[in-house]
Design an enzyme around this catalytic site. Structure first.
Site, PDB file in Angstrom:
ATOM      1  CB  SER A  47      -0.852  -0.002   1.281  1.00  0.00           C
ATOM      2  OG  SER A  47      -1.418   1.268   1.513  1.00  0.00           O
ATOM      3  CE1 TYR A  72      -4.633  -1.992   5.050  1.00  0.00           C
ATOM      4  CE2 TYR A  72      -3.398   0.034   4.715  1.00  0.00           C
ATOM      5  CZ  TYR A  72      -4.084  -1.046   4.210  1.00  0.00           C
ATOM      6  OH  TYR A  72      -4.227  -1.175   2.837  1.00  0.00           O
TER       7      TYR A  72
HETATM    8  P1  NAD Z   1     -11.353  -5.705  -0.134  1.00  0.00           P
HETATM    9  O1  NAD Z   1     -11.834  -5.552   1.254  1.00  0.00           O
HETATM   10  O2  NAD Z   1     -12.247  -5.315  -1.246  1.00  0.00           O
HETATM   11  O3  NAD Z   1     -10.857  -7.185  -0.383  1.00  0.00           O
HETATM   12  C1  NAD Z   1     -10.015  -7.824   0.535  1.00  0.00           C
HETATM   13  C2  NAD Z   1     -10.181  -9.299   0.366  1.00  0.00           C
HETATM   14  O4  NAD Z   1      -9.392  -9.995   1.338  1.00  0.00           O
HETATM   15  C3  NAD Z   1     -11.648  -9.723   0.602  1.00  0.00           C
HETATM   16  O5  NAD Z   1     -12.013 -10.663  -0.379  1.00  0.00           O
HETATM   17  C4  NAD Z   1     -11.586 -10.378   1.981  1.00  0.00           C
HETATM   18  O6  NAD Z   1     -12.573 -11.344   2.181  1.00  0.00           O
HETATM   19  C5  NAD Z   1     -10.205 -10.979   1.929  1.00  0.00           C
HETATM   20  N1  NAD Z   1      -9.714 -11.340   3.268  1.00  0.00           N
HETATM   21  C6  NAD Z   1      -9.720 -10.592   4.391  1.00  0.00           C
HETATM   22  N2  NAD Z   1      -9.223 -11.298   5.417  1.00  0.00           N
HETATM   23  C7  NAD Z   1      -8.919 -12.531   4.929  1.00  0.00           C
HETATM   24  C8  NAD Z   1      -8.382 -13.709   5.499  1.00  0.00           C
HETATM   25  N3  NAD Z   1      -8.078 -13.779   6.796  1.00  0.00           N
HETATM   26  N4  NAD Z   1      -8.173 -14.784   4.696  1.00  0.00           N
HETATM   27  C9  NAD Z   1      -8.500 -14.745   3.389  1.00  0.00           C
HETATM   28  N5  NAD Z   1      -9.027 -13.657   2.796  1.00  0.00           N
HETATM   29  C10 NAD Z   1      -9.237 -12.564   3.562  1.00  0.00           C
HETATM   30  O7  NAD Z   1      -9.978  -4.888  -0.238  1.00  0.00           O
HETATM   31  P2  NAD Z   1      -9.116  -4.498  -1.523  1.00  0.00           P
HETATM   32  O8  NAD Z   1      -9.214  -3.043  -1.685  1.00  0.00           O
HETATM   33  O9  NAD Z   1      -9.434  -5.380  -2.647  1.00  0.00           O
HETATM   34  O10 NAD Z   1      -7.666  -4.805  -0.936  1.00  0.00           O
HETATM   35  C11 NAD Z   1      -6.837  -5.846  -1.406  1.00  0.00           C
HETATM   36  C12 NAD Z   1      -5.418  -5.592  -0.928  1.00  0.00           C
HETATM   37  O11 NAD Z   1      -4.970  -4.342  -1.463  1.00  0.00           O
HETATM   38  C13 NAD Z   1      -5.287  -5.489   0.588  1.00  0.00           C
HETATM   39  O12 NAD Z   1      -4.074  -6.076   1.001  1.00  0.00           O
HETATM   40  C14 NAD Z   1      -5.269  -3.989   0.820  1.00  0.00           C
HETATM   41  O13 NAD Z   1      -4.604  -3.638   2.011  1.00  0.00           O
HETATM   42  C15 NAD Z   1      -4.523  -3.524  -0.416  1.00  0.00           C
HETATM   43  N6  NAD Z   1      -4.765  -2.117  -0.716  1.00  0.00           N
HETATM   44  C16 NAD Z   1      -5.997  -1.664  -1.111  1.00  0.00           C
HETATM   45  C17 NAD Z   1      -6.163  -0.308  -1.374  1.00  0.00           C
HETATM   46  C18 NAD Z   1      -7.481   0.279  -1.817  1.00  0.00           C
HETATM   47  O14 NAD Z   1      -7.591   1.515  -1.889  1.00  0.00           O
HETATM   48  N7  NAD Z   1      -8.489  -0.505  -2.134  1.00  0.00           N
HETATM   49  C19 NAD Z   1      -5.097   0.573  -1.218  1.00  0.00           C
HETATM   50  C20 NAD Z   1      -3.868   0.069  -0.813  1.00  0.00           C
HETATM   51  C21 NAD Z   1      -3.718  -1.266  -0.561  1.00  0.00           C
END
Ligand code: NAD
Length: 261
Positions: free
Chosen positions: A145, A158
């Site tokens: 991130s 986080y």
């Molecule tokens: P999201 O919440 O839409 O999806 C996250 C996924 O991880 C979901 O399917 C959830 O069920 C799954 N998950 C959570 N805990 C879990 C576990 N213990 N075991 C298995 N699966 C699990 O979030 P996203 O935006 O798609 O984020 C995906 C990744 O990208 C994350 O690591 C997040 O930190 C990172 N990220 C996202 C953003 C953003 O703006 N969306 C920005 C920076 C980083």
């Protein structure tokens, strides 16, 4: 299209929605067979599997809480049983539960570290052992991130998990580079996924967010899957240990825009 990806096998964790789903489906369109991991959203994972099959690749949904030690091995076993090998491991499953740091419970802290950081170590460890034992020049991609670099009040756990991923990523890249195993991270900024739903649905919060993005808008998940496909492909064959920020300039100190400072 990256033709060298055709016939490769990938695991994508947390792939029932958001960025993980987008990466899994993009891989499917690139000819990659995919193990689609989910924790609780089986319907979401089944939809992703159906989309990958419709695109002409193979896919299977496998349940597993990635904070648990046995889950990564389960996914690896599924990749080998269903598709005969593993080439690409994408650690994506992540979560955030904000709280003022002086009131953050140990349970809250521990859960985020367990899923976001320990889960990535466990996923990488299982893939690396398989790559080393089988002489495979595999590929690991870690979803970090902008918060591996930018501090984030009320998200101390986080930000700590993402800062941890940065050095986990670099250390593994250095450790396994002599074997041709590449380890890279992607650092998304604000991406329009369920994790940001509340912010994106509130006009005031959305405007405040867009103010700290030099390009002025949140990215759609495909900007991240484009980066993942490139990192998985041979087009990035000499790239290891980086975090590729996909953030519309968010890490460029937007407070200094227009000559401020
Ligand atoms: P999201 O919440 O839409 O999806 C996250 C996924 O991880 C979901 O399917 C959830 O069920 C799954 N998950 C959570 N805990 C879990 C576990 N213990 N075991 C298995 N699966 C699990 O979030 P996203 O935006 O798609 O984020 C995906 C990744 O990208 C994350 O690591 C997040 O930190 C990172 N990220 C996202 C953003 C953003 O703006 N969306 C920005 C920076 C980083």
């Amino acid at each position: 299209m990256y033709t060298d990806l055709t016939g490769k096998v990938a695991i994508v964790t947390g792939a029932s929605k958001g960025i993980g789903a987008e990466i899994a489906e993009r891989f499917g369109r690139e000819g990659v067979n995919v193990v689609v991991n989910y924790n609780s959203d089986k319907d979401g994972a089944d939809r992703v599997v159906a989309n990958i099959i419709a695109a002409g690749s193979k896919a299977v949904a496998v349940q597993g809480d990635m904070s648990r030690e046995e889950s990564a091995q389960l996914l690896l076993d599924a990749a080998i049983t269903h598709f005969g090998q593993l080439d690409i491991m994408v650690n994506n499953a992540g979560m955030e539960v904000p709280a003022p740091s002086h009131e953050m419970t140990l349970d809250n802290w521990q859960r985020i570290i367990d899923v976001n950081l320990t889960g990535y170590f466990l996923g990488a460890r299982a893939a690396l052992k398989y790559f080393v034992d089988n002489g495979i020049k595999g590929n690991i991609i870690n979803l970090s991130s902008v918060h591996e670099q930018i501090p984030w009040p009320t998200f101390a756990h986080y930000a700590a998990s993402k800062g941890g991923i940065k050095l986990l990523n670099q250390t593994l890249a250095l450790e396994y580079a002599p074997l041709g195993i590449r380890v890279n991270a992607i650092g998304p900024g604000a991406i329009n996924t369920p994790i940001n739903k509340e912010k994106m649905n509130d006009p005031e919060k959305k405007a405040a967010l867009e103010k700290i993005i030099p390009m002025g808008y949140a990215g759609e998940p495909d900007v991240v899957s484009n980066a993942a496909a490139w990192l998985a492909s041979e087009q990035s064959s000499y790239v290891t240990g980086i975090t590729l920020f996909v953030d519309g300039g968010m890490t460029l100190y937007p407070a200094f825009m227009n000559g401020n400072g």
